[in-house]
Write an enzyme that holds these catalytic residues in place. Structure first.
Site, short mmCIF file in Angstrom:
data_model
loop_
_atom_site.label_atom_id
_atom_site.label_comp_id
_atom_site.label_asym_id
_atom_site.label_seq_id
_atom_site.Cartn_x
_atom_site.Cartn_y
_atom_site.Cartn_z
CG HIS A 173 -2.00 1.01 1.16
ND1 HIS A 173 -2.08 1.98 0.19
CD2 HIS A 173 -3.08 1.21 1.96
CE1 HIS A 173 -3.15 2.73 0.39
NE2 HIS A 173 -3.78 2.27 1.46
CE1 TYR A 178 -2.98 5.53 6.54
CE2 TYR A 178 -3.73 4.47 4.53
CZ TYR A 178 -4.01 4.99 5.77
OH TYR A 178 -5.28 4.97 6.26
#
Length: 352
Positions: A173, A178
């Site tokens: 991810h 993030y």
């Protein structure tokens, strides 16, 4: 070619083009997936999705966003995932794990407590990312070079655990604000060393992690990456689709097989830019420019819409998120609506 055409990624064959999108459930304890995760993921496999992707799964304890997220940094977590993987396989579906580190977006309370920052007394921790740049009202600490190297190893170790748990594929991810995104976007990354500044330096952490993960997984296993194709910020520092195409080409050369093209993560997207299929063009552009297989996301809610994405060659997989929350049997219902053949579990056939 349609929504129910099979597709091959290295040695992994998917029976259709429907994917359960990773969606955090905030229902774990100590990073361990439990009965909720078994039913949540398992029911979508029963419902006919070709590929089940887990929610963001932390590679280390400090990689969590909340204390209710799942992880795979120890053997107990690995064994709990294996039970879920085995059940999904029994439904003739495939399952991948999305490996993740929240970086500067960590140490938050549960969504039911509005995800406010956790205090140390509440179990909170010091969050770190590429630079001490404010994210959601918090200024994280800057990761040292040695900490970056350690994080690459943790992703590789998590990948090894994922293989032992029986997962069919791994997705990194690298979007939604993030940790990897906190490095490649100049909105956050203000470093002046080899991990900051130029495009090549800002993508270095992600590229090197891909290299480390690729070393420890089988040659036959596909490696997926989810990125934010754009930052939705119209400044020189904002990440753009052209940047994403350039990154995707580099990742392809490092052994990445598939890109999910999402967007945003550092700012709210204006409502006029959000509409059914609004992020599909990102997947199409990356697919056309690089030749990589891509996944489309962004308010894909109907069988006809999903099928048109595949039959129109706009993407190779459709990653269904909220509609899968509303309808665990989206795939079966889509096949019926499109008058296409699909498997129906024998236990349920009398209802269709």
């Amino acid at each position: 070619m349609n929504l129910f055409s099979p597709i091959q990624l290295r040695s992994l064959e998917l029976k259709n083009r429907i994917v359960l999108s990773p969606m955090q459930q905030y229902s774990a304890q100590n990073g361990i997936p439990g009965n909720w995760h078994l039913v949540h993921l398992g029911s979508r496999a029963v419902g006919g999705a070709g590929l089940i992707l887990t929610e963001c799964t932390a590679v280390s304890e400090e990689g969590l966003a909340t204390l209710s997220d799942v992880g795979i940094w120890n053997e107990e977590q690995q064994n709990a995932w294996k039970n879920i993987v085995d059940f999904v396989h029994e439904q003739n579906a495939k399952i991948g794990i999305q490996l993740w580190h929240s970086g500067g977006k960590g140490s938050l309370k549960h969504p039911n407590e509005r995800m406010k920052p956790l205090t140390v007394e509440e179990g909170g921790w010091i969050v770190k990312c590429s630079s001490p740049t404010e994210i959601n009202g918090v200024i994280p600490q800057e990761l040292s070079i040695s900490e970056i190297q350690e994080l690459k190893n943790k992703f590789a170790q998590a990948a090894v655990r994922a293989i032992k748990a029986g997962f069919d594929t791994i997705e990194l991810h690298a979007g939604h604000g993030y940790l990897f995104h906190q490095f490649y976007s100049a909105l956050i990354n203000k470093r002046t060393d080899e991990y900051g500044g130029s495009f090549e330096n800002r993508i270095r952490f992600l590229v090197e992690t891909v290299q480390e993960v690729r070393k420890v997984i089988p040659e036959t296993m596909p490696l997926l990456v989810r990125i934010s194709a754009v930052d939705y910020v119209e400044t020189e520092e904002g990440w753009t689709l052209d940047n994403s195409i350039r990154l995707a080409e580099i990742l392809k050369n490092e052994g990445v097989d598939f890109i999910t093209a999402s967007g945003g993560g550092f700012t709210n997207v204006s409502k006029d830019r959000v509409f059914p299929g609004y992020q599909v063009p990102f997947a199409t552009a990356i697919k056309e420019k690089t030749g990589l297989l891509t996944g489309a996301v962004g308010m894909i809610t109907s069988a006809k819409q999903a099928d048109e994405i595949i039959s129109g060659n706009k993407a190779d997989l459709v990653i269904i998120a909220r509609e899968h929350l509303r309808d665990p049997y989206f795939a079966i219902h889509s096949a019926i609506q499109l008058e296409l053949d699909t498997e129906i579990p024998w236990q349920y056939r009398r209802a269709f």
